[in-house]
Each structure stands twice: as C-alpha cells, then as structure tokens.
Scaffold this motif. Sequence first.
Motif, PDB file in Angstrom:
ATOM      1  N   ALA A 195      27.144  45.955   1.299  1.00 59.42           N
ATOM      2  CA  ALA A 195      27.595  44.568   1.308  1.00 59.42           C
ATOM      3  C   ALA A 195      27.557  44.012   2.723  1.00 59.42           C
ATOM      4  O   ALA A 195      27.758  44.726   3.704  1.00 59.42           O
ATOM      5  CB  ALA A 195      29.012  44.483   0.762  1.00 59.42           C
ATOM      6  N   GLN A 196      27.286  42.729   2.841  1.00 58.48           N
ATOM      7  CA  GLN A 196      27.212  42.071   4.134  1.00 58.48           C
ATOM      8  C   GLN A 196      28.558  41.482   4.554  1.00 58.48           C
ATOM      9  O   GLN A 196      28.695  40.962   5.659  1.00 58.48           O
ATOM     10  CB  GLN A 196      26.147  40.979   4.093  1.00 58.48           C
ATOM     11  CG  GLN A 196      24.753  41.495   3.784  1.00 58.48           C
ATOM     12  CD  GLN A 196      24.307  42.580   4.757  1.00 58.48           C
ATOM     13  OE1 GLN A 196      24.359  42.400   5.966  1.00 58.48           O
ATOM     14  NE2 GLN A 196      23.879  43.725   4.220  1.00 58.48           N
ATOM     15  N   THR A 197      29.536  41.560   3.689  1.00 60.36           N
ATOM     16  CA  THR A 197      30.867  41.044   4.001  1.00 60.36           C
ATOM     17  C   THR A 197      31.724  42.136   4.634  1.00 60.36           C
ATOM     18  O   THR A 197      31.404  43.323   4.555  1.00 60.36           O
ATOM     19  CB  THR A 197      31.565  40.530   2.737  1.00 60.36           C
ATOM     20  OG1 THR A 197      31.565  41.570   1.760  1.00 60.36           O
ATOM     21  CG2 THR A 197      30.830  39.328   2.190  1.00 60.36           C
ATOM     22  N   GLY A 198      32.815  41.737   5.259  1.00 67.52           N
ATOM     23  CA  GLY A 198      33.708  42.683   5.897  1.00 67.52           C
ATOM     24  C   GLY A 198      34.820  43.135   4.980  1.00 67.52           C
ATOM     25  O   GLY A 198      34.893  42.771   3.811  1.00 67.52           O
ATOM     26  N   VAL A 199      35.700  43.957   5.521  1.00 64.50           N
ATOM     27  CA  VAL A 199      36.859  44.463   4.793  1.00 64.50           C
ATOM     28  C   VAL A 199      38.086  44.287   5.682  1.00 64.50           C
ATOM     29  O   VAL A 199      38.119  44.779   6.808  1.00 64.50           O
ATOM     30  CB  VAL A 199      36.711  45.952   4.426  1.00 64.50           C
ATOM     31  CG1 VAL A 199      37.914  46.424   3.613  1.00 64.50           C
ATOM     32  CG2 VAL A 199      35.423  46.198   3.668  1.00 64.50           C
ATOM     33  N   ARG A 200      39.080  43.589   5.180  1.00 62.93           N
ATOM     34  CA  ARG A 200      40.348  43.428   5.889  1.00 62.93           C
ATOM     35  C   ARG A 200      41.333  44.436   5.329  1.00 62.93           C
ATOM     36  O   ARG A 200      41.559  44.506   4.126  1.00 62.93           O
ATOM     37  CB  ARG A 200      40.893  42.009   5.723  1.00 62.93           C
ATOM     38  CG  ARG A 200      42.218  41.764   6.429  1.00 62.93           C
ATOM     39  CD  ARG A 200      42.622  40.301   6.337  1.00 62.93           C
ATOM     40  NE  ARG A 200      43.893  40.040   7.016  1.00 62.93           N
ATOM     41  CZ  ARG A 200      45.072  39.997   6.411  1.00 62.93           C
ATOM     42  NH1 ARG A 200      45.135  40.177   5.097  1.00 62.93           N
ATOM     43  NH2 ARG A 200      46.174  39.768   7.107  1.00 62.93           N
ATOM     44  N   LEU A 201      41.933  45.240   6.225  1.00 67.31           N
ATOM     45  CA  LEU A 201      42.832  46.309   5.821  1.00 67.31           C
ATOM     46  C   LEU A 201      44.225  46.028   6.354  1.00 67.31           C
ATOM     47  O   LEU A 201      44.414  45.796   7.549  1.00 67.31           O
ATOM     48  CB  LEU A 201      42.325  47.650   6.362  1.00 67.31           C
ATOM     49  CG  LEU A 201      40.936  48.051   5.867  1.00 67.31           C
ATOM     50  CD1 LEU A 201      40.338  49.146   6.736  1.00 67.31           C
ATOM     51  CD2 LEU A 201      40.988  48.492   4.420  1.00 67.31           C
ATOM     52  N   THR A 202      45.220  46.056   5.469  1.00 63.02           N
ATOM     53  CA  THR A 202      46.578  45.700   5.853  1.00 63.02           C
ATOM     54  C   THR A 202      47.575  46.410   4.956  1.00 63.02           C
ATOM     55  O   THR A 202      47.275  46.690   3.784  1.00 63.02           O
ATOM     56  CB  THR A 202      46.793  44.174   5.751  1.00 63.02           C
ATOM     57  OG1 THR A 202      48.169  43.867   5.963  1.00 63.02           O
ATOM     58  CG2 THR A 202      46.384  43.651   4.391  1.00 63.02           C
TER      59      THR A 202
ATOM     60  N   GLY B  26      48.788  53.559   1.366  1.00 62.62           N
ATOM     61  CA  GLY B  26      49.770  52.506   1.547  1.00 62.62           C
ATOM     62  C   GLY B  26      49.203  51.262   2.190  1.00 62.62           C
ATOM     63  O   GLY B  26      49.930  50.490   2.816  1.00 62.62           O
ATOM     64  N   HIS B  27      47.909  51.055   2.061  1.00 61.92           N
ATOM     65  CA  HIS B  27      47.238  49.870   2.587  1.00 61.92           C
ATOM     66  C   HIS B  27      46.489  49.164   1.458  1.00 61.92           C
ATOM     67  O   HIS B  27      46.282  49.716   0.380  1.00 61.92           O
ATOM     68  CB  HIS B  27      46.245  50.244   3.687  1.00 61.92           C
ATOM     69  CG  HIS B  27      46.853  50.246   5.060  1.00 61.92           C
ATOM     70  ND1 HIS B  27      47.938  51.018   5.391  1.00 61.92           N
ATOM     71  CD2 HIS B  27      46.510  49.562   6.189  1.00 61.92           C
ATOM     72  CE1 HIS B  27      48.233  50.821   6.665  1.00 61.92           C
ATOM     73  NE2 HIS B  27      47.391  49.944   7.167  1.00 61.92           N
ATOM     74  N   TYR B  28      46.074  47.951   1.767  1.00 55.56           N
ATOM     75  CA  TYR B  28      45.323  47.134   0.820  1.00 55.56           C
ATOM     76  C   TYR B  28      44.049  46.639   1.490  1.00 55.56           C
ATOM     77  O   TYR B  28      44.027  46.368   2.693  1.00 55.56           O
ATOM     78  CB  TYR B  28      46.169  45.941   0.358  1.00 55.56           C
ATOM     79  CG  TYR B  28      47.424  46.356  -0.375  1.00 55.56           C
ATOM     80  CD1 TYR B  28      47.458  46.400  -1.765  1.00 55.56           C
ATOM     81  CD2 TYR B  28      48.566  46.735   0.336  1.00 55.56           C
ATOM     82  CE1 TYR B  28      48.610  46.792  -2.429  1.00 55.56           C
ATOM     83  CE2 TYR B  28      49.712  47.134  -0.338  1.00 55.56           C
ATOM     84  CZ  TYR B  28      49.728  47.161  -1.713  1.00 55.56           C
ATOM     85  OH  TYR B  28      50.862  47.559  -2.376  1.00 55.56           O
ATOM     86  N   ALA B  29      42.986  46.514   0.684  1.00 51.64           N
ATOM     87  CA  ALA B  29      41.702  46.025   1.179  1.00 51.64           C
ATOM     88  C   ALA B  29      41.396  44.680   0.547  1.00 51.64           C
ATOM     89  O   ALA B  29      41.476  44.526  -0.673  1.00 51.64           O
ATOM     90  CB  ALA B  29      40.592  47.017   0.842  1.00 51.64           C
ATOM     91  N   THR B  30      41.067  43.723   1.392  1.00 52.05           N
ATOM     92  CA  THR B  30      40.621  42.421   0.925  1.00 52.05           C
ATOM     93  C   THR B  30      39.170  42.251   1.334  1.00 52.05           C
ATOM     94  O   THR B  30      38.828  42.411   2.507  1.00 52.05           O
ATOM     95  CB  THR B  30      41.457  41.281   1.537  1.00 52.05           C
ATOM     96  OG1 THR B  30      42.829  41.518   1.254  1.00 52.05           O
ATOM     97  CG2 THR B  30      41.061  39.943   0.946  1.00 52.05           C
ATOM     98  N   LEU B  31      38.323  41.965   0.389  1.00 50.16           N
ATOM     99  CA  LEU B  31      36.895  41.861   0.650  1.00 50.16           C
ATOM    100  C   LEU B  31      36.512  40.429   0.986  1.00 50.16           C
ATOM    101  O   LEU B  31      37.285  39.506   0.826  1.00 50.16           O
ATOM    102  CB  LEU B  31      36.116  42.361  -0.562  1.00 50.16           C
ATOM    103  CG  LEU B  31      36.565  43.726  -1.100  1.00 50.16           C
ATOM    104  CD1 LEU B  31      35.748  44.119  -2.311  1.00 50.16           C
ATOM    105  CD2 LEU B  31      36.471  44.796  -0.023  1.00 50.16           C
TER     106      LEU B  31
END
Length: 240
Positions: A89-96, A110-115
């Motif tokens: 994928a050409q999009t990033g991943v935000r991890l929080t 214990g983290h979440y990924a937002t694509l």
Amino acid sequence: MRFLAQLDFAGPDAAAFLQGYVTADLEELVPGRALPMALCNLKGRVIANGWAAGESNHLRLLVHASVVQILARELGKYLLFAKSKLEEAQTGVRLTPVASTDAYELSPVGHYATLSTPDEGHGAFAHACAASGFVLVTEAIAGSFLPQMIGLTDVGAVSFAKGCYLGQEVVARAEHRGQVKQRLRRYEFDGHGPAVGTDVMAGSRKIGTVVAVGADIALAAVRSDDSPVVADGCTMASLA
C-alpha cells in the motif's frame, strides 16, 4: 523510519487464498480488530508475521517494513493460482495507544493502527511490542525460528484447529511433541541496546538470539535461563 508496512491483498478469493498460507484462522476476523498471524516457510520457520485485518475480498497484512519483499517473494510463488493481487500500500500507518472508530486493535500490544494517514508513532510502537512480549519478525531473523520459539503461539497468532498452511506439519509436530529447544525470554538493559539478530552469550556459550528490542527491554529466543547475559556488548538481566 517505518516500523510497520502495509500489504493489500484484494480480489474475490483474497481471504480464501491466504487462509491456506497464514497460521491464523482468517474466519475469526472481526471489524475493528486485527488478527495476529504469521507466514512460515515449508520448514515451519517464520519468514514474516504481524496482523491481518479487513474483509473476505480485501485483506491488509501489517508486517515489519524490512520483510515486505521477502513476504511478497514467498507468496508470489503461489499467486499464479489466485484471483487476487498482492501489493504494498502507498498509504501510511498511524500507531497509537488511543482507540478511535476507524482504527484496528493490534493485540496484544495495546495499540491501534489507523490506515490512510501519514506514518506516526512507529518508534513508541516498537517499544510497546517488546514490552508486551510480541516479536515482530525482521529481515535479520526471517526464516530462523519456529513460531513457538518466539512466543507467537502464546499470543494467539497460530491456530491448531484450522486447515493446512505452509509449514503446518512441522509447527504442529513441535507443539504436540514438545520438541522446541528455544523459548522466548525477556531481558532488561541499560543504555544502548543490542541489535536484533545478535547472539546472546552466557560466558563463552551462545544460548540464543536477540529477536526484538525496545527502549530498555530486549526479547531473545534462548535455550536456557541464564542471567545476566551479554549481547552485542550489552549486559542484560532476565525479567521474570
């Protein structure tokens, strides 16, 4: 620097195809939660692992950035028989560590990924993986360990009830006959940590390999519970 990369697998048989290659049971996928999984070679050694998320006709695999090409090359041997297509994928991943309505939960970290967002939070996520005992396989250790040796059977990444997958016979035999000579162990250290892939030494004896490193915690696949040990010039003390 990216820690996680995203591979999209889309097409009419996406989930059905991958079901025969990953260790997790993709029938257990639910919205909002990514499923821990691994992909092994025919010898049962893990070449990549991470999480699977999505739906039956569009799955996303989240793996360490360094193993993307290894995974693509391995699956490419079999994609000629699939109606679906795999691509990075050409999009990033935000991890929080904070949940949101459009995020996937990455158990047991214990983290979440937002694509579809810029890359963010990857450094803290690497430490969270080590702290939670989750080994994310990198290029340095790809193809070296059975899932049991790096704790993947302890975090639900391997199903022993589903059908066949690459390396299943080896993995199942090791599980049921207790033939696993190395197990995951947690260590703490001060200062600069060892590199993944470094030998763990107890005196003059090599007892294992460093498989993951956080800010002050290292995970190693070892044959004995010696402590303290040394890896890459770093003294490490065992954590119970």
